[in-house]
Design a protein around this motif. Structure first.
Motif, PDB file in Angstrom:
ATOM      1  N   ARG A 182     -10.611   9.533  -3.965  1.00 46.97           N
ATOM      2  CA  ARG A 182      -9.682   8.422  -3.737  1.00 46.97           C
ATOM      3  C   ARG A 182     -10.210   7.464  -2.669  1.00 46.97           C
ATOM      4  NH1 ARG A 182      -7.524   9.183  -8.421  1.00 46.97           N
ATOM      5  NH2 ARG A 182      -5.958  10.829  -8.580  1.00 46.97           N
ATOM      6  N   ARG A 183     -11.516   7.319  -2.592  1.00 47.45           N
ATOM      7  CA  ARG A 183     -12.090   6.486  -1.533  1.00 47.45           C
ATOM      8  C   ARG A 183     -11.714   5.026  -1.712  1.00 47.45           C
ATOM      9  NH1 ARG A 183     -15.531  10.522  -2.877  1.00 47.45           N
ATOM     10  NH2 ARG A 183     -16.302  11.861  -1.200  1.00 47.45           N
ATOM     11  N   GLU A 184     -11.808   4.506  -2.949  1.00 47.52           N
ATOM     12  CA  GLU A 184     -11.464   3.098  -3.177  1.00 47.52           C
ATOM     13  C   GLU A 184      -9.983   2.848  -2.912  1.00 47.52           C
ATOM     14  OE1 GLU A 184     -12.677   1.681  -6.949  1.00 47.52           O
ATOM     15  OE2 GLU A 184     -14.794   2.238  -6.687  1.00 47.52           O
ATOM     16  N   GLU A 185      -9.127   3.767  -3.395  1.00 51.34           N
ATOM     17  CA  GLU A 185      -7.698   3.584  -3.204  1.00 51.34           C
ATOM     18  C   GLU A 185      -7.330   3.681  -1.721  1.00 51.34           C
ATOM     19  OE1 GLU A 185      -8.402   5.098  -7.337  1.00 51.34           O
ATOM     20  OE2 GLU A 185      -9.068   5.710  -5.348  1.00 51.34           O
ATOM     21  N   LEU A 186      -7.958   4.616  -1.000  1.00 53.60           N
ATOM     22  CA  LEU A 186      -7.688   4.739   0.429  1.00 53.60           C
ATOM     23  C   LEU A 186      -8.144   3.484   1.172  1.00 53.60           C
ATOM     24  CD1 LEU A 186      -6.698   6.443   2.795  1.00 53.60           C
ATOM     25  CD2 LEU A 186      -8.968   7.494   2.906  1.00 53.60           C
ATOM     26  N   ARG A 187      -9.315   2.981   0.820  1.00 51.68           N
ATOM     27  CA  ARG A 187      -9.815   1.759   1.460  1.00 51.68           C
ATOM     28  C   ARG A 187      -8.875   0.587   1.160  1.00 51.68           C
ATOM     29  NH1 ARG A 187     -14.701   2.517   0.469  1.00 51.68           N
ATOM     30  NH2 ARG A 187     -14.751   1.636  -1.624  1.00 51.68           N
ATOM     31  N   ASP A 188      -8.372   0.522  -0.057  1.00 50.75           N
ATOM     32  CA  ASP A 188      -7.434  -0.541  -0.426  1.00 50.75           C
ATOM     33  C   ASP A 188      -6.166  -0.461   0.424  1.00 50.75           C
ATOM     34  OD1 ASP A 188      -6.176  -2.606  -1.706  1.00 50.75           O
ATOM     35  OD2 ASP A 188      -5.956  -1.596  -3.640  1.00 50.75           O
ATOM     36  N   LEU A 189      -5.619   0.765   0.572  1.00 46.12           N
ATOM     37  CA  LEU A 189      -4.419   0.935   1.384  1.00 46.12           C
ATOM     38  C   LEU A 189      -4.658   0.523   2.838  1.00 46.12           C
ATOM     39  CD1 LEU A 189      -2.872   4.340   0.200  1.00 46.12           C
ATOM     40  CD2 LEU A 189      -1.765   2.104   0.192  1.00 46.12           C
ATOM     41  N   LEU A 190      -5.775   0.969   3.408  1.00 46.95           N
ATOM     42  CA  LEU A 190      -6.064   0.653   4.805  1.00 46.95           C
ATOM     43  C   LEU A 190      -6.270  -0.851   5.002  1.00 46.95           C
ATOM     44  CD1 LEU A 190      -8.477   3.599   5.731  1.00 46.95           C
ATOM     45  CD2 LEU A 190      -6.022   3.420   6.125  1.00 46.95           C
TER      46      LEU A 190
END
Length: 663
Positions: free
Chosen positions: A308-316
């Motif tokens: 979930r690296r892309e999704e986590l980066r998007d959230l941050l």
């Protein structure tokens, strides 16, 4: 029970460490045996240490105790005692060691029954929670984390400290030359470190950082790359007025990461460092009201969080940059929505200095909590207490407004609080838009993360993140964290079959890993064969009280009756669950427009996936996730597509999205 003040002593394994008095717990009967793994292997009866025999016998006992109340295969015991070249007499020797252990330990405390029994799965050592330090440790740690989730930070600190009082040094350090025992010892030590981090963060939250400083320093010296330990040490130094030392801790870590791994510290660690630069001592002290504190009420993150690296980066990026006030994270049950939201909230301390709070919108049985109940809990966290009624409600420590006027007053007070503060609220597992619409901020700098199985299309404007299935590499990484990278490498092809049979669903991969971690004798290929069997896959995806079928059934109950019938028909279209609109039209026996509405209703509910890019409905290839597909076929086969067999429908009830006849 020891008091919190005892926490100022060195961490487990320090030079001043002494064994605490034996805790008899509920067993309490004369002759009760008490075992310890959190240090050297020991057993005591009536306060006297028992001789556990030669080294090989102790290895057998340590292996059985590390899997209490669980059958341990003979092959596992053999590998622990003779890892390289077991003799021809290995099984006979094991029987001798088991016999000696039976004579030494005596019967269990439940009416004199055999403590050490043999069955088809292997040898099982029966043990009560009060008789084994690791079981007691786990119970206290769970109670501490539950207290923290309720907002009882002081109670959490006390319970976590009591758990840590059982930790007396490197677990099983006298038997670590056995690879099997060493692996179990490393797992136990990792659990202890996590609990120490939880305790230290609770003490820092209470403004009592001084009790944790020295212990954190000693543990960081032994585990220099463990970032959460180092962050807690920085925070405790800073809160104690030792800012220069706190900044030096980060600088040492940055150099170590570059030298050893060629990496930079994480964004969260770098953000903590930046927040300390140019600031003097800002130690928080116990406050008399929530208005003067920064509420932090987040569940403990899972150590197995992967991908979930892309999704986590998007959230941050979105929440950290202040671009959006509401983010909806959607995906089917078990997709890891809650884990992602909690992980992001843990990393977003700096942008939200007035607090980060996690609130579940459903009860344990899957039914939706009322708006009044949720508002009461939010009010308890954030000091919005003006409109509470006197009658106690179902939320621990909170009260539910007794009238419509009180509810309206509390809702308005909540909106005013959000307008004045900069906090992050996670509303987890939301059934529908109505449950949260009045809770979202109308103005100000507060932000809300909403997790839901469905898309919640009625909420706008919001930033949306849909969680797809894990990619093969991410799913294998998650499985490896649970069963060990070495075992994963023994049969990478079978491991890939396992994660694909799980449909890349994080919950299913985690359950597979938990099962395989216990069934260490089971070849990966054999377990992959079980999951490949459509009639057995869901039966295999159960680990203790964690069941993939149960989670899918909860989502099934959320669907309207008409949507269930449609999903049952679509799940039967193809073995891989994929279908086109033309095939859906035929299977549903309706026109194209009605089929489009039926399929899109299931997309809204999170039961059908659609292409990521723009493509016409007629050209798209839709898919029912594999495990949901298997469940839907089960329901269709038993004629249980309505609400009857699974209880009342919750959430998306009422008329189907399109009038379709099952006949």
């Amino acid at each position: 029970m020891r008091t919190v003040q005892s926490a100022a002593r060195p961490p487990p394994g320090g030079p001043l460490m002494t064994r605490p008095p034996v805790r008899t717990g509920s067993a309490g009967a004369a002759g009760a045996v008490h075992f310890s793994l959190l240090g050297p292997l020991t057993a005591r009866r009536d306060g006297r240490e028992l001789p556990l025999g030669p080294r090989k016998q102790r290895l057998v006992l340590a292996t059985l105790l590390s899997r209490p109340n669980t059958p341990v295969a003979v092959d596992v015991l053999t590998d622990a005692v003779w890892p390289d070249d077991p003799p021809r007499t290995a099984r006979k020797n094991l029987q001798v060691y088991i016999s000696a252990a039976r004579a030494l330990l005596g019967p269990a405390g439940d009416g004199g029954a055999d403590r050490l029994v043999h069955g088809c799965g292997g040898y099982q050592l029966r043990i009560a929670e009060s008789e084994l330090d690791t079981l007691r440790f786990g119970a206290l740690a769970r109670a501490g984390r539950a207290a923290a989730e309720r907002g009882d930070v002081a109670g959490a600190a006390r319970l976590l400290r009591e758990a840590l009082d059982l930790w007396e040094g490197p677990p099983l350090h006298d038997l670590r030359d056995s690879a099997g025992v060493a692996e179990e010892a490393d797992r136990l030590e990792a659990r202890c470190l996590t609990v120490y981090e939880d305790w230290a963060e609770a003490e820092i939250e209470l403004g009592r950082a001084a009790v944790a400083v020295d212990g954190l320093r000693d543990l960081v010296e032994r585990h220099p790359l463990r970032e959460r330990l180092r962050a807690a040490w920085m925070n405790s130094l800073h809160q104690s007025g030792r800012q220069a030392e706190a900044l030096a801790v980060y600088d040492d870590y940055r150099q170590l990461m570059a030298r050893e791994l060629g990496l930079e510290p994480s964004p969260a660690m770098a953000g903590l460092y930046r927040s300390m630069l140019g600031r003097g001592r800002e130690a928080r002290r116990p406050a008399v009201s929530r208005e003067t504190t920064c509420p932090v009420a987040l569940p403990a993150g899972t150590g197995a969080f992967t991908g979930r690296r892309e999704e986590l980066r998007d959230l941050l990026d979105v929440l950290g940059g202040g671009e959006e006030r509401v983010v909806v994270v959607s995906g089917p049950g078990g997709a890891g929505k809650s884990a992602l939201a909690v992980r992001a909230a843990q990393l977003l301390a700096d942008p939200f200095p007035d607090g980060r709070v996690h609130v579940r919108v459903r009860r344990e049985d899957g039914t939706a909590r009322g708006r009044a109940e949720i508002l009461a809990e939010l009010g308890r966290w954030c000091g919005v207490a003006e409109a509470r009624a006197e009658a106690p409600g179902p939320v621990a420590g909170a009260e539910v407004p007794a009238s419509a006027g009180a509810l309206a007053a509390l809702a308005e007070a909540w909106q005013e609080w959000q307008a004045r503060h900069r906090a992050l609220v996670v509303l987890d597992d939301v059934p529908d838009e109505a449950c949260v619409r009045g809770l979202l901020p109308r103005s100000g700098k507060c932000a809300v993360m909403v997790t839901a199985r469905g898309q919640l299309p009625g909420l706008a404007p919001v930033h949306r993140i849909a969680l797809p299935a894990l990619a093969d590499g991410e799913a294998l990484e998650l499985l490896g964290k649970l069963i060990g990278a070495g075992r994963l490498r023994t049969d990478p092809g079978a491991a890939l079959r396992i994660v694909r049979a799980c449909g890349g669903l994080p919950l299913a991969v985690e359950v597979s890993g938990m099962r395989l971690a216990v069934l260490r004798h089971l070849p990966l290929a054999e377990y992959a064969d079980r999951l490949d069997d459509p009639s057995a896959a869901l039966d295999e995806l159960v680990a203790g009280d964690v069941s993939v079928r149960h989670r899918i059934a909860s989502g099934w109950r959320d669907l309207a009756d008409g949507d269930r019938w449609v999903l049952g028909r679509l799940a039967g279209l193809a073995e891989d669950g994929c279908f086109t609109l033309d095939r859906a039209t035929v299977a549903l026996g309706c026109g194209e427009r009605a089929a489009i509405r039926a399929v899109e209703s299931l997309i809204d509910a999170g039961a059908v996936t659609s292409p990521a890019g723009e493509v016409t409905a007629h050209a798209a290839l839709y898919e029912v996730p594999r495990l949901l597909c298997l469940f839907a076929r089960e329901q269709a086969a038993t004629g249980e597509q309505g609400a009857g067999a699974l209880g009342p429908v919750a959430g998306r009830t009422g008329a189907p999205a399109v009038a379709l006849s099952p006949g």
